[in-house]
Design a protein around this motif. Sequence first.
Motif, PDB file in Angstrom:
ATOM      1  N   SER A 262      49.446  42.361  52.979  1.00 38.07           N
ATOM      2  CA  SER A 262      49.105  42.435  51.560  1.00 38.07           C
ATOM      3  C   SER A 262      48.079  43.527  51.290  1.00 38.07           C
ATOM      4  CB  SER A 262      48.556  41.085  51.093  1.00 38.07           C
ATOM      5  OG  SER A 262      48.098  41.154  49.766  1.00 38.07           O
ATOM      6  N   ALA A 263      48.137  44.069  50.077  1.00 38.96           N
ATOM      7  CA  ALA A 263      47.102  45.009  49.636  1.00 38.96           C
ATOM      8  C   ALA A 263      45.820  44.273  49.297  1.00 38.96           C
ATOM      9  CB  ALA A 263      47.596  45.789  48.421  1.00 38.96           C
ATOM     10  N   ASN A 264      45.903  42.968  49.136  1.00 37.25           N
ATOM     11  CA  ASN A 264      44.735  42.144  48.837  1.00 37.25           C
ATOM     12  C   ASN A 264      44.180  41.535  50.124  1.00 37.25           C
ATOM     13  OD1 ASN A 264      45.293  42.568  46.060  1.00 37.25           O
ATOM     14  ND2 ASN A 264      46.774  40.888  46.105  1.00 37.25           N
ATOM     15  N   THR A 265      42.965  41.042  50.044  1.00 35.27           N
ATOM     16  CA  THR A 265      42.339  40.368  51.185  1.00 35.27           C
ATOM     17  C   THR A 265      42.070  38.921  50.805  1.00 35.27           C
ATOM     18  OG1 THR A 265      41.289  42.424  51.895  1.00 35.27           O
ATOM     19  CG2 THR A 265      40.406  40.365  52.781  1.00 35.27           C
ATOM     20  N   TYR A 266      42.591  38.006  51.632  1.00 28.32           N
ATOM     21  CA  TYR A 266      42.478  36.585  51.342  1.00 28.32           C
ATOM     22  C   TYR A 266      41.595  35.888  52.377  1.00 28.32           C
ATOM     23  CZ  TYR A 266      46.248  36.841  47.891  1.00 28.32           C
ATOM     24  OH  TYR A 266      47.003  37.136  46.775  1.00 28.32           O
ATOM     25  N   ALA A 267      41.002  34.803  51.939  1.00 27.37           N
ATOM     26  CA  ALA A 267      40.307  33.868  52.822  1.00 27.37           C
ATOM     27  C   ALA A 267      40.832  32.478  52.484  1.00 27.37           C
ATOM     28  CB  ALA A 267      38.801  33.943  52.614  1.00 27.37           C
TER      29      ALA A 267
ATOM     30  N   ARG B  30      41.631  35.264  46.961  1.00 27.47           N
ATOM     31  CA  ARG B  30      41.319  36.678  47.129  1.00 27.47           C
ATOM     32  C   ARG B  30      39.808  36.875  47.121  1.00 27.47           C
ATOM     33  NH1 ARG B  30      44.482  40.559  43.083  1.00 27.47           N
ATOM     34  NH2 ARG B  30      42.869  41.956  43.908  1.00 27.47           N
ATOM     35  N   THR B  31      39.319  37.464  48.169  1.00 22.68           N
ATOM     36  CA  THR B  31      37.864  37.646  48.269  1.00 22.68           C
ATOM     37  C   THR B  31      37.357  38.805  47.419  1.00 22.68           C
ATOM     38  OG1 THR B  31      38.172  39.058  50.214  1.00 22.68           O
ATOM     39  CG2 THR B  31      37.807  36.698  50.592  1.00 22.68           C
ATOM     40  N   ASP B  32      38.259  39.666  46.937  1.00 22.11           N
ATOM     41  CA  ASP B  32      37.807  40.786  46.111  1.00 22.11           C
ATOM     42  C   ASP B  32      37.813  40.455  44.623  1.00 22.11           C
ATOM     43  OD1 ASP B  32      40.586  40.593  46.243  1.00 22.11           O
ATOM     44  OD2 ASP B  32      40.868  42.710  45.748  1.00 22.11           O
ATOM     45  N   THR B  33      38.240  39.235  44.273  1.00 27.17           N
ATOM     46  CA  THR B  33      38.234  38.849  42.858  1.00 27.17           C
ATOM     47  C   THR B  33      37.445  37.581  42.582  1.00 27.17           C
ATOM     48  OG1 THR B  33      40.321  37.641  43.129  1.00 27.17           O
ATOM     49  CG2 THR B  33      40.465  39.945  42.400  1.00 27.17           C
ATOM     50  N   VAL B  34      37.383  36.670  43.554  1.00 22.11           N
ATOM     51  CA  VAL B  34      36.666  35.417  43.322  1.00 22.11           C
ATOM     52  C   VAL B  34      35.841  35.071  44.552  1.00 22.11           C
ATOM     53  CG1 VAL B  34      38.382  34.491  41.704  1.00 22.11           C
ATOM     54  CG2 VAL B  34      38.588  34.000  44.148  1.00 22.11           C
TER      55      VAL B  34
ATOM     56  N   VAL C 289      55.256  35.128  53.912  1.00 18.61           N
ATOM     57  CA  VAL C 289      54.347  36.239  53.623  1.00 18.61           C
ATOM     58  C   VAL C 289      54.919  37.111  52.512  1.00 18.61           C
ATOM     59  CG1 VAL C 289      53.392  38.379  54.560  1.00 18.61           C
ATOM     60  CG2 VAL C 289      53.220  36.266  55.866  1.00 18.61           C
ATOM     61  N   SER C 290      56.216  37.369  52.550  1.00 22.21           N
ATOM     62  CA  SER C 290      56.851  38.158  51.491  1.00 22.21           C
ATOM     63  C   SER C 290      56.666  37.488  50.135  1.00 22.21           C
ATOM     64  CB  SER C 290      58.346  38.334  51.788  1.00 22.21           C
ATOM     65  OG  SER C 290      58.547  39.099  52.947  1.00 22.21           O
ATOM     66  N   ALA C 291      56.824  36.181  50.100  1.00 18.41           N
ATOM     67  CA  ALA C 291      56.683  35.464  48.832  1.00 18.41           C
ATOM     68  C   ALA C 291      55.234  35.448  48.355  1.00 18.41           C
ATOM     69  CB  ALA C 291      57.208  34.035  48.989  1.00 18.41           C
ATOM     70  N   ILE C 292      54.308  35.168  49.261  1.00 19.02           N
ATOM     71  CA  ILE C 292      52.901  35.037  48.856  1.00 19.02           C
ATOM     72  C   ILE C 292      52.326  36.367  48.402  1.00 19.02           C
ATOM     73  CG2 ILE C 292      50.575  34.545  49.743  1.00 19.02           C
ATOM     74  CD1 ILE C 292      51.858  32.328  51.459  1.00 19.02           C
ATOM     75  N   THR C 293      52.675  37.441  49.091  1.00 15.39           N
ATOM     76  CA  THR C 293      52.148  38.744  48.665  1.00 15.39           C
ATOM     77  C   THR C 293      52.689  39.130  47.302  1.00 15.39           C
ATOM     78  OG1 THR C 293      53.895  39.831  49.949  1.00 15.39           O
ATOM     79  CG2 THR C 293      51.754  39.584  51.003  1.00 15.39           C
ATOM     80  N   ALA C 294      53.941  38.785  47.020  1.00 15.30           N
ATOM     81  CA  ALA C 294      54.522  39.113  45.716  1.00 15.30           C
ATOM     82  C   ALA C 294      53.921  38.279  44.594  1.00 15.30           C
ATOM     83  CB  ALA C 294      56.038  38.933  45.750  1.00 15.30           C
ATOM     84  N   LEU C 295      53.382  37.101  44.914  1.00 19.83           N
ATOM     85  CA  LEU C 295      52.734  36.281  43.881  1.00 19.83           C
ATOM     86  C   LEU C 295      51.539  37.015  43.275  1.00 19.83           C
ATOM     87  CD1 LEU C 295      52.652  32.714  45.519  1.00 19.83           C
ATOM     88  CD2 LEU C 295      54.110  33.486  43.649  1.00 19.83           C
ATOM     89  N   ASP C 296      50.834  37.779  44.102  1.00 22.31           N
ATOM     90  CA  ASP C 296      49.654  38.530  43.657  1.00 22.31           C
ATOM     91  C   ASP C 296      48.670  37.604  42.939  1.00 22.31           C
ATOM     92  OD1 ASP C 296      48.108  40.828  43.434  1.00 22.31           O
ATOM     93  OD2 ASP C 296      48.916  41.318  41.456  1.00 22.31           O
ATOM     94  N   ALA C 297      48.482  36.423  43.499  1.00 24.94           N
ATOM     95  CA  ALA C 297      47.625  35.422  42.874  1.00 24.94           C
ATOM     96  C   ALA C 297      46.212  35.491  43.438  1.00 24.94           C
ATOM     97  CB  ALA C 297      48.203  34.025  43.084  1.00 24.94           C
ATOM     98  N   ASP C 298      45.235  35.092  42.620  1.00 24.58           N
ATOM     99  CA  ASP C 298      43.840  35.089  43.040  1.00 24.58           C
ATOM    100  C   ASP C 298      43.485  33.830  43.816  1.00 24.58           C
ATOM    101  OD1 ASP C 298      42.752  37.576  41.569  1.00 24.58           O
ATOM    102  OD2 ASP C 298      43.853  36.491  40.029  1.00 24.58           O
ATOM    103  N   VAL C 299      44.086  32.705  43.418  1.00 22.41           N
ATOM    104  CA  VAL C 299      43.888  31.441  44.130  1.00 22.41           C
ATOM    105  C   VAL C 299      45.255  30.795  44.278  1.00 22.41           C
ATOM    106  CG1 VAL C 299      42.698  29.223  44.196  1.00 22.41           C
ATOM    107  CG2 VAL C 299      41.600  31.182  43.088  1.00 22.41           C
ATOM    108  N   ILE C 300      45.562  30.304  45.484  1.00 20.51           N
ATOM    109  CA  ILE C 300      46.864  29.690  45.750  1.00 20.51           C
ATOM    110  C   ILE C 300      46.650  28.325  46.379  1.00 20.51           C
ATOM    111  CG2 ILE C 300      49.103  29.929  46.882  1.00 20.51           C
ATOM    112  CD1 ILE C 300      48.548  32.939  47.092  1.00 20.51           C
ATOM    113  N   GLY C 301      47.202  27.295  45.747  1.00 15.04           N
ATOM    114  CA  GLY C 301      47.216  25.966  46.331  1.00 15.04           C
ATOM    115  C   GLY C 301      48.443  25.813  47.210  1.00 15.04           C
TER     116      GLY C 301
END
Length: 918
Positions: free
Chosen positions: A544-549, A570-574, A506-518
């Motif tokens: 995260s400050a972002n919301t993912y699906a 990220r559901t707030d960008t794509v 979780v620490s790594a993924i939140t720091a990525l701040d990516a819109d789409v993650i494979g």
Amino acid sequence: MIKTKFTPLALLVAAATAPVQAQVIMSEYIEGSSNNKAVELFNTSENAISLDGYTLSYYSNGNTDPSNTIELSGEIAAGGTYVIANSSAVDAVLSAAQLTTGGSWYNGDDAIVLRNGDTVLDSFGQVGVDPGSNWEGNGVVTKDKTLRRNIDITTGRTTFDATFDPSAEWTQFDKDDFSGLGSHGTDTGGGDDGGDGDDGGDDTPAPLVCGDAATAINAIQGNADESPLKDQVVTIEAVVTADLQEDNQLKGFFVQSLANDMDDDSMTSEGLFVYYKDVDVNVGDQVRIQGTVQEFYNATQLGNVTQLAICGSAEVQAQMLTLPVSEVSDLEAVEGMLVRLSNNMVVTDTYNLGRYGEVGLATERLYQGTQVALPGEAANTYEAENAKKYLQMDDGSTVQYPATVPYPSTTLDAYNTVRLGDTVSNLEGVITYSFSKYRLHPTQAPAFINSNERTEQPELKGEGDLRIASFNVLNYFNGDGQGAGFPTERGAKTAEEFARQEDKLVSAITALDADVIGLMEIENDGYGEHSAIASLVAAVNAESANTYAYVDFKAPKVGGDVIVTGIMYRTDTVEEAGEAAFTTEAPFDYYNRPPIAQSFRKLDNHEEFTVAVTHLKSKGCRSSKDDNADLGDGQACWNAVRTQGANAFADWLATNPTGNDDADVILVGDMNAYAMEDPMRALEAKGLSNVMTHLDGNTVSYSYNFSGRMGSLDHAVASASLLAKVTDATDWHINADEPRLLDYNLYQDYDRKYAKPEGLYADHAYRASDHDPVIVEIKTEAAEPPVDPRPVIEAGQSFDVAENTPINTAIGMLKFSDADADETPVERFIVTGTSAISVNEVGQIVVAGELDYEFDNRIEFMVQAQDSAGNLSEQVQVVVNVIDVKQGDDNDDDDDSGSLGWLALFAAPMALLRRRTK
């Protein structure tokens, strides 16, 4: 648990195997790390024996039927050996083997039976018994050890179901000790450290006299790979340079020639290891020793020490050593000598830092050959140059998983780490050779310099507005998804370990701040509420400050492997802009994991793109053969399968499997192929270019470290249209450069016997996995608004027409538009609400009936346009104003009403009739 139930067939075989005088027996058993497994056979007779009809069978977990039977072939010489090895073992094992094979091999709790036809010649273990993790007797165990048959054993153990005590006929050696393989009955070193000096005779040896003539160490070492004085008893006098006599060390010490005894031959070493601990010595002691010259694991040493005298003290000047050497074999000339490295070295490997106190060092960061050179001769040449730059630093301890990690100079912990790329100075110690590597045992504490700082987030230019990432999450298995269900098939063994693993990810993924993650290596358990991917995304959203699906592929499993790829966004960008797609058609029905893909639309500008994720077959050689065997070109095993997968993946993407035909496509994932290997070049040929190579103009990026070599197994490849929009990309080095000791596990070893020292774990991103994430930054372009194919009629239109205007007269043009008129033009207009007005196919307002101001001076009706594809416009109201036309308006002064009045009276009924029928 003991299983003693035999099948009738097993009883029959047992009855038919009465003891016989065996001429071929098992003489060595290797149960090492990974696939380092081998069995050595020994011919006790004076004649060569054909092995046709001989078999070697493995019985796993107490079974009475073999799990694997190997048919032997060839011939075993009189007094000779024949080695059967796992085809995925290391070179040191394979080089001694006459037969290699893959398939299912044994573990330390399995039994082995050697037969000639139906006759049992020898056995190891007890068929029909599951001993737990291993057989054990008097300290000799069968798991993670090398066992060698005692020399006096010349007859096989034919009662394969009898109780088995390994200490009865076997001597134990350390795990991955291959030094005796292929040479049963010869001295393999390391064993006799001198004892009481009794040579078996009645005469007491003459005491040593310091200063008398002695054999020169350079004469013992010689200028060849093996000592010319091997097996001879010699007396030397030299100076102790390194003291490693403790039981948890090498049980000996290093000595070096006195200055007057050195020769002028640069190819002969002046140093030697003495395997002896009964008399304590110290660095600087001048000692006189009598012993036997031995070759132990291809290194010359003095063993079977019968006498040692301390003659005083002396100093030894360390010889300067500069790397790279011209040839690796040049280091033979300083074997056993005290050296000082003239250059600082770079840390290239920490894999066994916590296990054996080893650190790989080189003159620079080393790359995999096929990362920077084409497979084959070019890559192999590059790797040969790597070897000349490399040296293994070893603390000299034989303790596995010590409580204190020896390096760096201060205590290793989660925040004070040794990263690959750090530099090391003050390197002085003795050079030795073991386990196929030249090693430096430091005699002074090396100084570690932090030259490769950690970064808290990926470093990118920030010019893009979209980030796409790839991350191998290292077997993320969440049990039953509700806090229980551990251990699982892979990943964390307990709920506590899982929590530690998840926190780091979780620490790594939140720091990525990516819109789409494979994602790669996530549990293949569907997409329900308690699935692994649902668990991971929920954990990220909680922090995260972002919301993912996550993309739901609407299947209980994707393919048949226990791990799968996935996509989160990220559901707030794509938003999803197509159907989630995958395929399990060949070559994705086995080995290569099934491809997945989903198209997305950027919310702020409607830019569309497709993200696909791959995880191709790994490089491990288990069961590989033919084109998929290791061909020696640097690409390891299963290259053909990976290349086939790369081509098929690109072809599948070209079919627009998501139903979205936007040209912007990016494929991310763990390709298990370095940058110059066949699968990557196959993708390039299909129009998917390596993003990192495109940006850097070279292939010196990396996401993984193996055997001290960097390289990119994780890639992003993009279509030409998307590649043009890439502004930056990077591998975020949070994993490959970090010691594996810092991962989430509570134990250091697979069997969970060695707990990790305190302070090594933190819930930060570093060593969250073994692969570095790859991040691509893209500057999207605003998409053109989608074309509405429906015609549009302008509202509020009105027309004027004089009453009594002839039918079929056009009185005006309807205003309308059609955005795709070139493709689907308007074909007709539909009028409702009147029959006096029509609209023709080109939009003209046409009089369709008689118009009379007195009857209806305002005609209101609805119009709808229809194009050739059947698209209808909205209904729009149109007004036609009927203009009154009076007779004789220019003769108002003449009063003709008297003469025409009677006509008006006559016409009135007719007008009423006309209006009534209109």
